[in-house]
Design an enzyme around this catalytic site. Structure first.
Site, mmCIF file in Angstrom:
data_model
loop_
_atom_site.group_PDB
_atom_site.id
_atom_site.type_symbol
_atom_site.label_atom_id
_atom_site.label_comp_id
_atom_site.label_asym_id
_atom_site.label_seq_id
_atom_site.Cartn_x
_atom_site.Cartn_y
_atom_site.Cartn_z
ATOM 1 N N HIS A 82 2.460 -3.950 -5.649
ATOM 2 C CA HIS A 82 2.209 -3.931 -4.212
ATOM 3 C C HIS A 82 0.804 -4.437 -3.945
ATOM 4 O O HIS A 82 -0.135 -4.063 -4.631
ATOM 5 C CB HIS A 82 2.341 -2.506 -3.661
ATOM 6 C CG HIS A 82 2.041 -2.432 -2.193
ATOM 7 N ND1 HIS A 82 2.960 -2.783 -1.233
ATOM 8 C CD2 HIS A 82 0.914 -2.080 -1.532
ATOM 9 C CE1 HIS A 82 2.411 -2.647 -0.040
ATOM 10 N NE2 HIS A 82 1.177 -2.226 -0.195
ATOM 11 N N ASP A 161 8.012 7.629 7.378
ATOM 12 C CA ASP A 161 6.841 6.744 7.373
ATOM 13 C C ASP A 161 6.883 5.777 8.550
ATOM 14 O O ASP A 161 5.867 5.521 9.183
ATOM 15 C CB ASP A 161 6.755 5.975 6.051
ATOM 16 C CG ASP A 161 5.620 4.949 6.099
ATOM 17 O OD1 ASP A 161 4.464 5.362 6.238
ATOM 18 O OD2 ASP A 161 5.915 3.741 6.040
ATOM 19 N N ARG A 168 0.614 6.613 14.297
ATOM 20 C CA ARG A 168 -0.793 6.485 13.858
ATOM 21 C C ARG A 168 -1.438 5.250 14.476
ATOM 22 O O ARG A 168 -2.613 5.254 14.832
ATOM 23 C CB ARG A 168 -0.863 6.412 12.329
ATOM 24 C CG ARG A 168 -0.574 7.758 11.648
ATOM 25 C CD ARG A 168 -0.295 7.557 10.164
ATOM 26 N NE ARG A 168 -1.349 6.806 9.502
ATOM 27 C CZ ARG A 168 -1.156 6.003 8.446
ATOM 28 N NH1 ARG A 168 0.047 5.854 7.923
ATOM 29 N NH2 ARG A 168 -2.175 5.356 7.920
ATOM 30 N N SER A 183 1.767 6.687 2.578
ATOM 31 C CA SER A 183 2.641 5.725 3.253
ATOM 32 C C SER A 183 3.065 4.619 2.285
ATOM 33 O O SER A 183 4.260 4.308 2.132
ATOM 34 C CB SER A 183 1.889 5.144 4.457
ATOM 35 O OG SER A 183 2.509 3.991 4.966
ATOM 36 N N LYS A 187 6.976 4.225 0.082
ATOM 37 C CA LYS A 187 7.872 3.061 0.194
ATOM 38 C C LYS A 187 8.211 2.485 -1.182
ATOM 39 O O LYS A 187 9.346 2.064 -1.428
ATOM 40 C CB LYS A 187 7.218 1.990 1.082
ATOM 41 C CG LYS A 187 7.347 2.361 2.566
ATOM 42 C CD LYS A 187 6.691 1.344 3.471
ATOM 43 C CE LYS A 187 5.210 1.585 3.548
ATOM 44 N NZ LYS A 187 4.581 1.318 4.833
HETATM 45 N N1 URA Z 1 0.133 -0.126 5.047
HETATM 46 C C1 URA Z 1 1.088 0.810 4.983
HETATM 47 O O1 URA Z 1 2.186 0.568 4.510
HETATM 48 N N2 URA Z 1 0.806 2.039 5.453
HETATM 49 C C2 URA Z 1 -0.389 2.364 5.974
HETATM 50 O O2 URA Z 1 -0.580 3.500 6.371
HETATM 51 C C3 URA Z 1 -1.379 1.363 6.032
HETATM 52 C C4 URA Z 1 -1.093 0.120 5.558
#
Ligand code: URA
Ligand code: CA
Length: 433
Positions: A82, A161, A168, A183, A187
Site C-alpha cells: 500500500h 471506514d 472525518r 483506516s 482495508k
Molecule cells: N487514507 C485512508 O485510507 N484513510 C485515512 O484515514 C487517510 C488516508
C-alpha cells in the site's frame, strides 16, 4: 452501554475497552449511533490519541464491519503493498509482475478511485483488451498457476471506514494517526492480505508533509499489523517531486515496461527494488532483504520479470505485444516541449501541482463520473538536481487539446531553477519490525 459515556471517557484521556470500541463501530455502521456522537468521539481521539491495543482493536472492529475477502485457496503468503499516495506513482505496475516472477503470489483487488491519474486498473486498461472483470474462481486459478492476477473491487469492504472517513473529512479529524492507521490497515486486512508492505510518502505531494510525521504513521501501522498477525514492514519515501518520469496512464505503462526491462528511471527502479525486497522476505521467498533484492535484480536481468508481465496481460485478455512495441498503447495527438526559462539546476518540481496539470490534460478524474483520457500526461526530462540550459526541454506534454497555455503556465509556476542544488533523498527509512 451508552455512547455518551464512551465519548466522556476518551475526552478525559482514558483507554477504551474492546467492548466499547466494538459497540461504537457496530452501532455507527448500523446507523444506531448518530453522526454528532461519532464526530465527537473522533475529535476526542484526535486530541487524546489511542494506545497500541486500542488501535489494533479499532482496526479489527472495522474489518469485521463488512465483507472479508478469503484468499485461503491461494497457495503461499499473500503480501499486499500500500502506498499513501503520490504523483506519477508507477510502482504497483512494476512491483506486481516483478515479485510474482520470483514466486510471491500477487492477488490484487483494485479500485478506480479519484486522482491525478487513473488507478492501477485504469492504467492497465490502456492495454487493448485487458480487463479485470474475472470470476473469483478464475482469479484464484490464475494466481495459483501464474502467481499474479488483478480483480475489480467486489463485496462491501469496511463500511465502517467508509462512513467514518466521510465524517472525518468534514469534521477536521482526518489528520489523526490512530484514525489514519486503522483506516488504511483495516482495508488491507479485509482485502485478504497475510502480510503488508507500506510505502509512506513524505513531502509536498504527500499527506504527511514531514519525515517525522510519516515515520510516526508508518510505526503505527507496522505495530497494528504485527499485533493482529499480519507481518508488516514499511519505508518512508520522498514525494516532494513526482516519482519516475511519467505521469499519465498509458505513459506510466510504458515507463513500467522500461523499468521491468532494467531501463527505467533511477528513482522508480530503486523504490521498486526496496519495496519488492520487503515483499519477497514477507512472502518467504528469501530470508534477508539483501538476498531478496538480488533475486529481483536477477529477474529483471534475465527477462523473467518482463515475461511475467506478458503472461499477466494475456491471462486477462490483453495484447501482450505492447511490451515489445509500446507504440500500440494509446497515443496523444500533440506533443509539446516545455522550455527551461533559464540556465541552472532544477531545485523544485512541486509534485502535487504537476499532478493537477496532468488532470487538466484529462489524465485523472475530479469526480467519479469523469471519463479519463488514457493517452495524455507529462514526461519529465529533468528532475530535481539536474543541470539545464535555457531553452532545453524540462518536460514533454502529451495532449489531445491544442490550447494548453494554462497548463504550461501552471507547470512553469511550479518548477524552480536556481544556481545550485542537490537531488532529494529518495528513501529516508526502512522499518522492518
Ligand atoms: N487514507 C485512508 O485510507 N484513510 C485515512 O484515514 C487517510 C488516508
Ligand atoms: Ca512515474
Amino acid at each position: 452501554m451508552r455512547m455518551v459515556d464512551i465519548i466522556e471517557k476518551k475526552r478525559d484521556g482514558k483507554a477504551l475497552t474492546k467492548e466499547e470500541i466494538e459497540f461504537f463501530i457496530e452501532g455507527y455502521t448500523q446507523g444506531d449511533i448518530p453522526d454528532y456522537q461519532a464526530s465527537s468521539l473522533a475529535m476526542a481521539i484526535f486530541f487524546q490519541d489511542m494506545d497500541d491495543e486500542e488501535r489494533a482493536t479499532l482496526t479489527m472492529a472495522m474489518v469485521n464491519s463488512g465483507d472479508y475477502i478469503d484468499l485461503s485457496h491461494i497457495k503461499g503468503v499473500k503480501v499486499d503493498k500500500h502506498s499513501t499516495g503520490g504523483v506519477g506513482d508507477t510502482t504497483t505496475l512494476v512491483l506486481a509482475p516483478l515479485v510474482a516472477s520470483v514466486g510471491v503470489p500477487v492477488a490484487k483487488m483494485s479500485g478506480r478511485g479519484l486522482g491525478h491519474t487513473g488507478g492501477t486498473i485504469d492504467k492497465l486498461e490502456s492495454i487493448e483488451g485487458f480487463h479485470v472483470e474475472i470470476s473469483e474462481d478464475q482469479f484464484t486459478q490464475l494466481v495459483n498457476d501464474d502467481r499474479i492476477a488483478v480483480i475489480g473491487q467486489t463485496g462491501n469492504l469496511t463500511p465502517a471506514d467508509k462512513k467514518l472517513y466521510a465524517l472525518r473529512d468534514v469534521t477536521g479529524t482526518v489528520n489523526s494517526i490512530p484514525l489514519i492507521a486503522s483506516s488504511i490497515m483495516s482495508k488491507k486486512i479485509a482485502a485478504g492480505a497475510d502480510a503488508i508492505v507500506l510505502d509512506v510518502k513524505t513531502g509536498n505531494g504527500a499527506f504527511m508533509k514531514t519525515v517525522e510525521d510519516a515515520e510516526a504513521l508508518a510505526q503505527a501501522m507496522v505495530c497494528i499489523g504485527n499485533q493482529v498477525g499480519r507481518q508488516t514492514m514499511a519505508i518512508i519515501s520522498d514525494m516532494s517531486q513526482p516519482l519516475g518520469h511519467a505521469i499519465g496512464n498509458a505513459l506510466e505503462v510504458k515507463e513500467a515496461i522500461a523499468t521491468l526491462r532494467g531501463e527505467g528511471p533511477k528513482d522508480l527502479t530503486e523504490l521498486v527494488l526496496t519495496l519488492g525486497a520487503q515483499m519477497v522476505v514477507l512472502g518467504q521467498q528469501a530470508v534477508t532483504i539483501d538476498e531478496a533484492r538480488n533475486l529481483l535484480e536477477q529477474a529483471i536481468e534475465d527477462g523473467r520479470a518482463l515475461d511475467k508481465f506478458k503472461t499477466f496481460i494475456s491471462n486477462q485478455g490483453g495484447d501482450p505485444s505492447v511490451v515489445d512495441d509500446v507504440s500500440r498503447l494509446p497515443q496523444a495527438q500533440y506533443q509539446y516541449e516545455l522550455a527551461a526559462p533559464r540556465t541552472g539546476v532544477v531545485t523544485e518540481i512541486v509534485a502535487n501541482e504537476l499532478g493537477i496539470a496532468s488532470m487538466m490534460l484529462g489524465a485523472g478524474r475530479k469526480t467519479k463520473e469523469d471519463e479519463i483520457d488514457l493517452s495524455v500526461g507529462l514526461v519529465l526530462n529533468k528532475k530535481v538536481g539536474d543541470n539545464v540550459n535555457e531553452g532545453e526541454s524540462l518536460l514533454t506534454i502529451y495532449s489531445n487539446q491544442e490550447e494548453i497555455e494554462e497548463v504550461k503556465q501552471k507547470l512553469l509556476d511550479n518548477i524552480t531553477i536556481s544556481d545550485s542544488g542537490d537531488a532529494p533523498t529518495l528513501i529516508y527509512k526502512m522499518i522492518t519490525e
